[in-house]
Design an enzyme around this catalytic site. Structure first.
Site, mmCIF file in Angstrom:
data_model
loop_
_atom_site.group_PDB
_atom_site.id
_atom_site.type_symbol
_atom_site.label_atom_id
_atom_site.label_comp_id
_atom_site.label_asym_id
_atom_site.label_seq_id
_atom_site.Cartn_x
_atom_site.Cartn_y
_atom_site.Cartn_z
ATOM 1 N N LYS A 42 0.864 -1.224 0.169
ATOM 2 C CA LYS A 42 0.098 0.065 -0.158
ATOM 3 C C LYS A 42 0.902 1.344 -0.109
ATOM 4 O O LYS A 42 0.293 2.406 -0.215
ATOM 5 C CB LYS A 42 -0.923 0.055 1.303
ATOM 6 C CG LYS A 42 -1.946 -1.062 1.599
ATOM 7 C CD LYS A 42 -2.768 -0.971 2.730
ATOM 8 C CE LYS A 42 -3.447 -2.351 3.046
ATOM 9 N NZ LYS A 42 -3.602 -2.612 4.573
ATOM 10 N N GLU A 98 8.085 2.432 -5.964
ATOM 11 C CA GLU A 98 8.078 2.222 -4.432
ATOM 12 C C GLU A 98 8.088 3.431 -3.326
ATOM 13 O O GLU A 98 8.892 4.487 -3.634
ATOM 14 C CB GLU A 98 9.290 1.208 -4.356
ATOM 15 C CG GLU A 98 9.547 0.534 -2.546
ATOM 16 C CD GLU A 98 8.527 -0.309 -2.137
ATOM 17 O OE1 GLU A 98 7.379 0.096 -2.121
ATOM 18 O OE2 GLU A 98 8.830 -1.254 -1.892
ATOM 19 N N ASP A 99 7.620 3.140 -2.335
ATOM 20 C CA ASP A 99 7.716 4.308 -1.212
ATOM 21 C C ASP A 99 9.124 4.212 -0.610
ATOM 22 O O ASP A 99 9.678 5.401 -0.918
ATOM 23 C CB ASP A 99 6.666 4.001 -0.112
ATOM 24 C CG ASP A 99 6.548 2.637 0.447
ATOM 25 O OD1 ASP A 99 7.453 1.684 0.170
ATOM 26 O OD2 ASP A 99 5.851 2.418 1.210
ATOM 27 N N ASP A 102 14.573 -0.062 1.942
ATOM 28 C CA ASP A 102 15.257 -0.362 3.099
ATOM 29 C C ASP A 102 16.333 -1.600 2.937
ATOM 30 O O ASP A 102 17.626 -1.347 2.430
ATOM 31 C CB ASP A 102 14.316 -0.854 4.193
ATOM 32 C CG ASP A 102 14.763 -0.931 5.510
ATOM 33 O OD1 ASP A 102 15.193 0.046 5.991
ATOM 34 O OD2 ASP A 102 14.420 -2.140 6.229
ATOM 35 N N PHE A 151 13.389 4.931 11.272
ATOM 36 C CA PHE A 151 11.727 4.478 10.823
ATOM 37 C C PHE A 151 10.892 5.641 10.764
ATOM 38 O O PHE A 151 10.599 6.326 11.513
ATOM 39 C CB PHE A 151 11.616 3.464 11.897
ATOM 40 C CG PHE A 151 10.339 2.765 11.181
ATOM 41 C CD1 PHE A 151 10.563 1.447 10.566
ATOM 42 C CD2 PHE A 151 8.944 2.895 11.671
ATOM 43 C CE1 PHE A 151 9.481 0.841 10.142
ATOM 44 C CE2 PHE A 151 7.926 2.173 10.759
ATOM 45 C CZ PHE A 151 8.141 1.275 10.104
ATOM 46 N N ARG A 164 -0.228 6.543 7.568
ATOM 47 C CA ARG A 164 -0.034 6.727 6.233
ATOM 48 C C ARG A 164 -0.557 8.188 5.790
ATOM 49 O O ARG A 164 -0.081 8.542 4.741
ATOM 50 C CB ARG A 164 -0.945 5.406 5.468
ATOM 51 C CG ARG A 164 -0.170 4.301 5.726
ATOM 52 C CD ARG A 164 -0.977 3.305 4.613
ATOM 53 N NE ARG A 164 -0.928 1.861 4.802
ATOM 54 C CZ ARG A 164 0.372 1.076 4.699
ATOM 55 N NH1 ARG A 164 1.372 1.596 4.232
ATOM 56 N NH2 ARG A 164 0.384 0.210 4.834
HETATM 57 P P1 IMP Z 1 12.849 -3.815 2.218
HETATM 58 O O1 IMP Z 1 12.418 -5.216 1.479
HETATM 59 O O2 IMP Z 1 13.491 -4.220 3.484
HETATM 60 O O3 IMP Z 1 13.573 -2.896 1.259
HETATM 61 O O4 IMP Z 1 11.597 -2.973 2.709
HETATM 62 C C1 IMP Z 1 10.820 -2.560 1.854
HETATM 63 C C2 IMP Z 1 9.294 -2.175 2.692
HETATM 64 O O5 IMP Z 1 9.396 -2.161 3.957
HETATM 65 C C3 IMP Z 1 8.894 -0.903 2.224
HETATM 66 O O6 IMP Z 1 8.205 -1.010 1.123
HETATM 67 C C4 IMP Z 1 8.098 -0.420 3.315
HETATM 68 O O7 IMP Z 1 6.635 -0.914 3.221
HETATM 69 C C5 IMP Z 1 8.785 -1.111 4.619
HETATM 70 N N1 IMP Z 1 9.368 -0.079 5.316
HETATM 71 C C6 IMP Z 1 10.979 -0.034 5.008
HETATM 72 N N2 IMP Z 1 11.549 0.843 6.049
HETATM 73 C C7 IMP Z 1 10.420 1.609 6.399
HETATM 74 C C8 IMP Z 1 10.210 2.582 7.088
HETATM 75 O O8 IMP Z 1 11.219 3.455 7.661
HETATM 76 N N3 IMP Z 1 8.857 3.141 7.298
HETATM 77 C C9 IMP Z 1 7.881 2.390 7.000
HETATM 78 N N4 IMP Z 1 7.840 1.257 6.208
HETATM 79 C C10 IMP Z 1 8.923 1.053 5.994
HETATM 80 MG MG MG Z 2 5.975 -0.585 0.778
#
Ligand code: IMP
Ligand code: MG
Length: 187
Positions: A42, A98-99, A102, A151, A164
């Site tokens: 989302k 993508e938002d 991480d 975070f 959100r």
């Molecule tokens: P990744 O697979 O670890 O790169 O994580 C990606 C997903 O984790 C993102 O699409 C977010 O939904 C969530 N995410 C990672 N860091 C944060 C943050 O600081 N705040 C909120 N959601 C996060």
């Molecule tokens: Mg996401």
């Protein structure tokens, strides 16, 4: 709500300027091409909505919803597609939106999955990047902001599905998410 926020990291006006800039670059890079912008639900819903309004070339929009298993603030790397794209992407110029990136595991998984469907091109656009958290190399073509290992919530980003709707991207107070090491899903 306000009492859960440590600080405003990226105020709405700063986000708006950056999204405008990204839209201009993307419009220029894809000039003369048919673009398919794919929002990752989302988290990317607000970013995608604002980004496409800054893009001046013809485009179509689709969504994919994923869920990564892990704790509320840590990904395990296991990604599940909850809602797939509505249409095939073979022969299309696809931009994955993508938002936040991480660990990179979610985007990497999705890139592999979509590449297998033979798009004409496949690029990624993330509003926020946390490079210090990366555990796998992942292709990032357009990035809005690089931030330290905070975070963050707001502008589509959640903690436990909350926050959100905040217009700014904010650092959440650690005490809000500490002690929530229980298994759940996020996206
Ligand atoms: P990744 O697979 O670890 O790169 O994580 C990606 C997903 O984790 C993102 O699409 C977010 O939904 C969530 N995410 C990672 N860091 C944060 C943050 O600081 N705040 C909120 N959601 C996060
Ligand atoms: Mg996401």
């Amino acid at each position: 709500m306000k009492e859960d926020i440590e600080e405003v990291l990226l105020p709405a006006e700063k986000i708006r300027d950056k999204v405008r800039e990204l839209g201009q670059v993307i419009s220029r890079d894809y000039a003369g091409k048919d673009l398919l912008a794919v929002g990752i639900l989302k988290g990317a819903f607000i970013f995608l909505a604002d980004l496409v309004r800054e893009i001046t070339i013809p485009l179509e929009i689709d969504f994919i919803a994923v869920s990564s298993y892990g704790t509320a603030t840590e990904t395990s790397g296991v990604v599940r597609i909850l809602k797939d794209l509505d249409s095939p992407i073979e022969g299309r110029h696809v931009l994955l939106v993508e938002d936040i990136v991480d660990t990179g595991l979610t985007l990497k998984y999705l890139l592999e999955a979509l590449k297998a469907r033979n798009p004409l091109s496949l690029r990624t656009c993330a509003l926020v990047d946390k490079p210090s958290r990366r555990v796998t190399e992942v292709q990032l073509d357009y990035v809005g902001f690089s931030i330290p290992d905070y975070f963050v919530v707001g502008y589509g980003l959640d903690f436990a599905q909350k926050y959100r709707h905040l217009p700014d991207i904010c650092v959440l107070k650690p005490e809000v998410y500490q002690g929530t090491g229980d298994k759940n899903e996020r996206g």
